[in-house]
Design an enzyme around this catalytic site. Structure first.
Site, mmCIF file in Angstrom:
data_model
loop_
_atom_site.group_PDB
_atom_site.id
_atom_site.type_symbol
_atom_site.label_atom_id
_atom_site.label_comp_id
_atom_site.label_asym_id
_atom_site.label_seq_id
_atom_site.Cartn_x
_atom_site.Cartn_y
_atom_site.Cartn_z
ATOM 1 N N GLU A 17 39.834 48.010 34.052
ATOM 2 C CA GLU A 17 38.684 48.704 33.470
ATOM 3 C C GLU A 17 37.497 48.675 34.425
ATOM 4 O OE1 GLU A 17 39.494 45.713 32.769
ATOM 5 O OE2 GLU A 17 37.722 44.475 32.484
ATOM 6 N N ASP A 18 37.388 47.575 35.196
ATOM 7 C CA ASP A 18 36.269 47.500 36.136
ATOM 8 C C ASP A 18 36.437 48.480 37.293
ATOM 9 O OD1 ASP A 18 38.484 46.132 36.898
ATOM 10 O OD2 ASP A 18 37.441 44.310 37.524
#
Lengths: 740, 570
Positions: free
Chosen positions: A647-648
């Protein structure tokens, strides 16, 4: 005697003059004007009437305030309108059924594509258009919930002489039960009409359908209803697309050639007026205007005295080289009003000089073209050289950068062209939740500004400088918690203390993503700022949901095990306020191109540059939460949730795609890898090689969706001004950062 | 004695000489008079030009002195006006030509009073105060030319602001009589109240050939985009009432409706909204107990309570501007003046100056059909945005609505921008109020570009009289691989620069590096800062607490793996 005569004579003269002056006030005036004009003065021409104070008003206040009114009821009038204003006079109010788009915002704007029939030939360009729609966030496969309908029949090329021409369109669309005289339909077209006149006729009756067409003429354009699109070739990329060619601004901004044109000269037929005259401005030095007669089957039949000489000269210059080395590029009309040349020069940062009278420029509803191109007049071709010569360097610089901005925002791929078309229509349908002209015309462009998030400029990270304001003084910390709360010495407890002590912290949100239910409120330590616990439903993407609780512009995203000092947080926040559109944080990572695998690689090694800042400890604008959740496709978010990973990386992709800039790393006391591993909790995920491989794959999947690699490398880190300098610690504001 | 002797010695010769002198004098006088007569006659009766400029006088004159022109019944009538007209089809661009100032030249026809065959004027009002203001503003502006042959745009002095006071056919004939009419080419007409009962056309009904129309109340079907200009309906209250600018922020009422002749269907709808939302809405109407006239135009009533108009507009965040028989409403101007955000309900209306003004930042446009949803729609707008809209609304009024001069010159500027698009004003120039213009930063290098390394950089070194350190700088900097060029600017007033490759020795200038430590130097520099800030009108410098270092700067990491290991080692 003599004296008397003298006096009589003088008297007579005086009388004569008096009489003359009395009769001929005009003479006096004219003489005076003659004299004054020579001195460069302008005579005040509109008289200062003596009785101007007594002039009547153009209308009495009563007349202005008390509208005469009509007997007709407004409701009846609106109904009558849709009967009158049809076809060529269509407007959204009369030809579009708003009730099909009842639901608000994105939910209400769904686009349905008719299934194409088996033996239908669909051109490559139209296939790309349909793919763009089908992959967009507006697509629906259910015609009942659709607001807009797109035909499966290829209507791009309506030139009857063309191989792509689809016959019998009229009969077929009339058979569609949903056709409804074209209401709420969107028809794409690139070529209409045929030799010799190239009219705007599509060869079938579009009824009340919205036309998204290239080379639209202002006369046929239905303002606020049709959409003018650019002409693009079948090789135009589906998504991503090449970047503009401008890699650096040169000052002074002039290039080797001032103005260039290289293309066909039409000896006869429509468009030949302009194309036939272009060679006149060629001077062989800084203006290169080359035309060739060699096109079409029977060019030699029409050939004239110039042809052979021109053809020779034509071969001497390379089009690509001219594009790169010319300040201005002539974009004259061809047979039709638009040409490929328009997008080519836009991409090449060669400022287009348009000679195409009556062309409704692409997306003219929203784009302010006079800031990116020179709109010439076909009638004034010979003035073009002096006009472009007179354009100042400052303006050249601005125009050139704007070509690049527009190219990358709206034109570099079929996806962007199609999405821009859809967004323009959507803005009309939901007119009070729409973008203003400023959003459309400044970086990063309208497609990345979602009006459902806000219609207020100051709510976005991009416009602070342009509006002369700065971001707010506070931030919201969002802590992503995955481990159950078992002891008061857990890292999250320490983190809460540290963050809440920052004077810029306005509130803390704990995103509870653990398998266990969130602990009782009393378990959390007392804090000077409000603490909210939100259930993340164990989805990794939930950390980037646009939580309503986030009221500040700045978000500090944290992992539960992040180790930070209050002064580190403060420093990073101040840096973010200088760069509010970027991610500002601590642990860096990098991507690279692996030529052996022919794929992108991801590395967590300490290197001299970085392109990713992990969102386990980073500041960014809250708008990116909204973009993450509503702009990115569901498929990518599903991937993130399924693997609980990446997600980062995805957030970094998104922000860099928006800004074209790398994230910013700030000084940090301890390196990430030195962190003590959390005791008795989950094993560190990044120790797992599987985790790392997933991240490699993610990078490639994301790059694939974006159509290019948006990540950008950076080599610098921002440190406090006196960081590790040989001065007394007492003089340093952020001395904590230097303690080992 | 001596001078008189001299005089007397010349005495005798004096008389005959005077005689010849007199003769010459008389002859000259006669010829001057004669020439004067002939010249005057020629000027008076010579058919000098078609335009009669004879009515211009320097002394002040009354409008009633303007020459009377009688229109024959059979005088030609222009065509109705072509809806397909665009700048490239109906406008003679050759008249405007290339012009280093990029400014169009505008000619105003002299005032004439047109009457028909029976002597009845073509207009019941003649020249109105507003049109006179407009024309004199234009004639005072840079656009004006009195040379008809150099003009690009022509403005008739026939006042067509209000169609109600016009006799359509005769006005059209008068237009066609204008000496340079030429099918209306390059002529600009100003009209604010178009149409007449019962259907109220949205554009001036006077046949006008190809003339451009600056109209107040265009609908999307009559407005020729890129040709006509949509202008406001001027409100005389702009000049008569002074409303001080109020700080943006919440107001006593949320929505205010102040128009007096709202269709009963819409009034019913508004009443329903009022019932649902109570005090937030204020619905005003005409005061029934006041007689017609100026006084009643300045009052509004709600249930017997009397409010001052337009002052009451300042008490509301949003003000409703509903269409009536006409699309353009003078109330829009009042509302903007009060800094109230207009909520415009007029389907198909082309907003004033919409070609350049971004109305989405100053108003809310709601389809008439959605009047019942007005409250919900307005409530969904963030507070800060409402404040920005209030400020923007007031700024639009100040810059573009407040006077006939503002309206006229804005119209000309828009046409000017079309003819010289490469010199057109930018979005920011049109839409940013002065306070934003001052505080905003618009970098000339706004595109985020990370230039490639290959071309390197040019070092520019200023010498002062610090020769030692100069050499040190030059030696160090020339070691840098990406240095493309080194430029030494010699500003040392004590020494001339060394020639060619010859080494330059300076024994006396050892370590005069302390220039920056000099106290007076610091004072001077502080003065500089103050001076610059006062010239800029603001302090453009910003304070930050960060500096850029290489990623691994002073990290515990092998030096040889760092790209820039030496930084900070000095």
């Amino acid at each position: 005697m003599q004296a008397r005569k003298k006096y009589v004579l003088l008297g007579l003269c005086a009388c004569c003059w008096l009489v003359l002056f009395y009769w001929g006030g005009g003479v006096q005036l004219r003489l005076l004007r003659l004299l004054t004009r020579q001195r460069g003065e302008v005579v005040r021409p509109w008289p200062n009437w003596t009785d101007r104070a007594f002039l009547p008003r153009y209308a009495h206040l009563d007349e202005l305030q008390t509208d005469p009114g009509t007997a007709e009821s407004p409701r009846q009038r609106r109904q009558a309108w849709s009967a009158i204003y049809k076809d060529s006079r269509c407007r959204m109010e009369t030809c579009f059924d708003f009730s099909r788009c009842r639901r608000r915002g994105r939910e209400g704007f769904r686009v349905y594509i008719y299934p194409s029939e088996k033996n239908d030939h669909v051109s490559e360009s139209y296939r790309k258009i349909l793919t763009s729609i089908a992959e967009s966030r507006y697509y629906t496969s259910d015609p009942r919930e659709a607001c807009l309908f797109v035909l499966g029949i290829d209507t791009l090329d309506r030139d009857q002489l063309s191989g792509q021409f689809v016959p019998n369109v009229d009969e077929r669309i009339r058979g569609y039960p949903l056709w409804n005289d074209g209401r709420n339909h969107l028809i794409f077209n690139l070529y209409s009409g045929t030799w010799p006149n190239y009219t705007e006729d599509l060869g079938f009756n579009i009824g009340q359908a919205i036309l998204a067409k290239a080379s639209l003429n202002t006369e046929h354009f239905r303002p606020g209803f049709d959409v003018s699109i650019p002409l693009f070739s079948k090789d135009h990329p589906q998504k991503g697309g090449e970047r503009g060619w401008l890699v650096r601004n040169t000052i002074p901004p002039r290039r080797k050639y001032l103005l260039m044109f290289k293309g066909k000269r039409y000896l006869t037929g429509i468009g030949s007026d302009t194309r036939n005259a272009l060679h006149h401005i060629h001077n062989g030095k800084d203006i290169v205007s080359l035309t060739t007669c060699r096109h079409g089957k029977d060019w030699e039949k029409h050939k004239d005295a110039r042809c052979d000489h021109d053809n020779l000269e034509y071969e001497r210059f390379d089009y690509q080289e001219l594009l790169h080395n010319s300040t201005f590029c002539l974009v004259p009309r061809g047979r039709r009003l638009g040409s490929f040349r328009f997008l080519e020069s836009l991409q090449a940062a060669c400022i287009p000089v348009l000679l195409s009278n009556g062309w409704e420029l692409p997306f003219s509803d929203v784009i302010q073209w006079n800031q990116a191109v020179i709109e010439g007049d076909e009638r004034l071709l010979l003035q073009v050289p002096s006009t472009v010569r007179a354009v100042g360097n400052e303006r050249v610089l601005a125009l050139r950068q704007r070509t690049q901005m527009l190219w990358e925002a709206y034109f570099s791929s079929v996806d962007k062209i199609v999405l821009t078309t859809l967004e323009i229509i959507k803005d009309r349908v939901f007119s009070h939740i729409s973008r203003n002209k400023y959003m459309w015309n400044s970086l990063p462009g309208g497609l990345l500004v979602l009006p459902e998030y806000s219609t207020h400029l100051a709510h976005f990270p991009f416009y602070y400088l342009g509006l002369g304001i700065s971001p707010g003084q506070e931030f919201t910390a969002v802590i992503h918690a995955v481990s159950p709360l078992v002891s008061q010495s857990q890292p999250i407890m320490k983190l809460l203390q540290v963050v809440s002590k920052s004077k810029y912290c306005s509130q803390i949100i704990i995103l509870w993503n653990s398998e266990k239910p969130p602990p009782n409120r009393s378990k959390w330590p007392p804090m000077p700022v409000p603490l909210t616990v939100t259930d993340g439903r164990r989805k990794t993407t939930s950390r980037f949901l646009p939580h309503v609780a986030i009221e500040t512009e700045a978000v500090l995203s944290l992992d539960e095990d992040t180790v930070l000092l209050t002064s580190e947080v403060n420093f990073a926040f101040l840096v973010w306020r200088s760069f509010p559109e970027r991610i500002v944080g601590y642990p860096p990572r990098s991507h690279f191109w692996d030529p052996l695998k022919r794929a992108w690689g991801y590395t967590s090694k300490w290197t001299n540059d970085y392109s990713i800042i992990l969102t386990g400890a980073a500041f960014y604008h809250r708008y990116y939460h909204y973009l993450f959740s509503h702009y990115l496709p569901q498929s990518l978010r599903t991937l993130v949730d399924r693997t609980s990973n990446c997600e980062d990386i995805l957030m970094n992709f998104l922000v860099s795609a928006v800004t074209h800039l790398p994230p910013i790393k700030v000084a940090q006391r301890k390196q990430y890898k030195e962190l003590p591993s959390p005791q008795g909790t989950k094993s560190v995920p990044w120790a797992n090689p599987e985790h790392f491989n997933q991240r490699q794959e993610c990078v490639n999947t994301f790059a694939n969706w974006f159509g290019y690699m948006p990540l950008v490398h950076s080599q610098f880190r921002l440190d406090p001004v006196l960081f590790k300098d040989q001065v007394s610690v007492l003089r340093k504001k952020y001395k904590d950062l230097e303690r080992a | 004695m001596y001078p008189s002797g001299k005089y007397s010695s010349r005495g005798p010769a004096l008389i005959p000489r005077m005689k010849t002198k007199h003769r010459i004098y008389y002859i000259t006088l006669f010829s001057v008079v004669l020439l004067g007569l002939i010249a005057t006659g020629m000027f008076q009766f010579w058919p000098h030009s078609i335009e009669s400029t004879a009515d211009w006088t320097l002394d002040k004159r009354s409008v009633h002195d303007a020459p009377l022109v009688r229109l024959p019944v059979s005088s030609p009538i222009p065509e109705r006006g072509d809806l397909s007209c665009r700048m490239h089809t109906c406008f003679d661009v050759y008249r405007c030509g290339y012009n280093p100032k990029n400014r169009i030249k505008v000619y105003i026809y002299p005032l004439q009073r047109f009457v028909d065959d029976l002597g009845v004027p073509i207009s019941s009002t003649g020249l109105s105060r507003e049109y006179n203001d407009l024309l004199s503003a234009i004639s005072d502006s840079d656009f004006y030319t009195d040379d008809v042959t150099r003009a690009c745009l022509f403005i008739p002095s026939i006042d067509v602001l209000n169609q109600n006071s016009l006799r359509i056919r005769e006005t059209a004939q008068a237009l066609a009589m204008l000496p340079r009419w030429d099918k209306g080419m390059n002529h600009l007409l100003f009209n604010m109240l178009p149409g007449g009962p019962p259907d109220y056309n949205t554009a001036l009904d006077v046949p006008r050939d190809r003339a451009l129309l600056a109209g107040g109340g265009f609908s999307t079907w009559t407005y020729r985009q890129g040709y006509d200009v949509s202008i406001p309906v001027y409100s005389p209250l702009s000049a008569d009432v002074e409303l001080p600018e109020r700080q943006p922020g919440p107001r006593r009422y949320f929505i205010l409706s102040s128009q007096t002749a709202i269709h009963r269907e819409y009034r019913a709808e508004l009443e329903r909204l009022k019932e649902e939302n109570g005090e937030a809405l204020l619905l005003l109407d005409k005061c029934s107990n006041l007689s017609q006239g100026a006084a009643s135009a300045r009052k509004r009533c709600y249930k017997g309570q009397v409010y001052d108009y337009p002052q009451i507009l300042q008490e509301s965040s949003f003000c409703v501007v509903l269409r009536g028989a006409r699309l353009g409403q003078a109330a829009l101007s009042d509302v903007l003046q009060a800094g109230c955000v207009p909520v415009i309900l007029a389907d198909s209306y082309i907003l004033p100056f919409s070609e350049v003004l971004d109305w989405k930042r100053a108003s809310v446009v709601i389809p008439e059909e959605k009047l019942s949803e007005m409250y919900t729609i307005l409530k969904s707008i963030p507070h800060r945005q409402v404040e920005e809209m209030q400020r923007q609304a007031r700024w639009f009024w100040e810059a573009y609505f407040s006077s006939m001069k503002a309206i006229g010159l804005t119209t000309l500027q828009i046409i000017n921008d079309r003819i010289y698009p490469y010199a057109a004003r930018t979005y920011e120039q049109w839409n940013n109020p002065p306070v934003v213009k001052w505080s905003s930063v618009n970098s000339p290098l706004f595109l985020p570009l990370i230039p490639p390394r290959a071309p390197g950089f040019t070092a520019v070194v200023l010498t002062y009289d610090r020769v030692e350190s100069l050499f040190r700088v030059i030696t160090e900097i020339s070691k840098v691989p990406s240095l493309a060029k080194l430029l030494v600017v010699w500003n040392n007033q004590n020494k001339s620069p060394p020639e060619g490759e010859k080494k330059f020795k300076c024994p006396e200038c050892t370590a005069i590096d302390g220039l920056s430590l000099d106290q007076t130097h610091m004072v001077e520099r502080s003065e500089c800062i103050n001076k610059f800030a006062s010239v800029f009108g603001t302090m453009p410098l910003k304070v930050v607490e960060h500096r850029a270092d290489p990623v691994l700067y002073k990290d515990d990491f092998p030096e040889k793996l760092k790209s820039f290991p030496n930084i900070g080692s000095l």
